[in-house]
Design an enzyme around this catalytic site. Structure first.
Site, PDB file in Angstrom:
ATOM      1  N   SER A 196       0.864  -1.176   0.000  1.00  0.00           N
ATOM      2  CA  SER A 196       0.000   0.000   0.000  1.00  0.00           C
ATOM      3  C   SER A 196       0.901   1.226   0.000  1.00  0.00           C
ATOM      4  CB  SER A 196      -0.932  -0.036   1.217  1.00  0.00           C
ATOM      5  OG  SER A 196      -1.883   1.000   1.144  1.00  0.00           O
ATOM      6  N   HIS A 240      -3.054  -1.356  -2.953  1.00  0.00           N
ATOM      7  CA  HIS A 240      -4.215  -0.531  -2.629  1.00  0.00           C
ATOM      8  C   HIS A 240      -4.313   0.600  -3.637  1.00  0.00           C
ATOM      9  CE1 HIS A 240      -4.179  -1.883   1.851  1.00  0.00           C
ATOM     10  NE2 HIS A 240      -4.609  -2.821   1.041  1.00  0.00           N
ATOM     11  N   ASP A 284      -3.920  -4.553   6.532  1.00  0.00           N
ATOM     12  CA  ASP A 284      -4.283  -5.466   5.454  1.00  0.00           C
ATOM     13  C   ASP A 284      -3.061  -6.276   5.034  1.00  0.00           C
ATOM     14  OD1 ASP A 284      -5.856  -6.690   3.521  1.00  0.00           O
ATOM     15  OD2 ASP A 284      -5.385  -5.172   2.009  1.00  0.00           O
TER      16      ASP A 284
END
Length: 179
Positions: A4, A31, A124
């Site tokens: 991300s 992401h 995540d």
């Protein structure tokens, strides 16, 4: 491979470094903002020696190919060797979710996987990396001290999801050896 915030440059460099004959399937879950025009796939493809494409629903998974998860969908791997796209709710405010993809890969490919979790600003990927490790995969978290945003790899380390904690250069060296 998942990442991300802070992972774009690393994933871009990785795409450039992988040899034409890598002979593996590479899945990148990054992401991305929904409804935001991006030319990430084009930029990556123009700089990759391997075939690179965005994941499509019901697409057969091929070797020697880099796949990038599309924005606003979760990317899953099915037992029959196909991708599927899912529109369910975001996980950790993210869609695509690294956890969702890692968990489906763990179910299908088990110990035949090398998974890397790079920089990011939420948790995540940690649970998915743990499931991969529990299924025999080689799991790696970027060293949080080497990451632009330490929370994502640190979350994986905290739950013992990463078999190895490596600096970026060490990750690249290991992947080169896997060829």
């Amino acid at each position: 491979m998942g990442g991300s915030a802070g992972s774009f440059k690393l994933l871009f460099k990785l795409v450039k470094l992988l040899p034409e004959n890598f002979d593996k399937t590479v899945i990148i879950i990054m992401h991305r903002k929904k409804n935001f025009f991006s030319e990430i796939e084009k930029l990556f493809a123009e700089n990759s020696r391997m075939l690179l494409r965005e994941i499509s629903d019901k697409e057969p998974i091929q070797g020697n190919t880099i796949y990038i998860a599309p924005a606003n969908y979760h990317s899953l791997v099915e037992n029959e060797g196909f991708f599927s796209l899912d529109v369910s709710e975001a996980v950790w405010y993210s869609k695509p979710s690294i956890d969702v993809t890692f968990e489906s890969v763990a179910e299908v490919y088990k110990e035949r996987v090398t998974a890397v979790l790079f920089s990011g600003a939420n948790q995540d990927g940690a649970e998915g990396l743990l499931k991969l490790r529990q299924n025999g995969a080689l799991t790696i978290a970027q060293d949080p001290q080497d990451a632009e945003m330490a929370e994502m790899p640190q979350s994986a380390i905290n739950i013992h999801a990463a078999e190895y904690i490596l600096r970026t250069i060490e990750i690249f060296e290991l992947l080169e050896k896997k060829n």
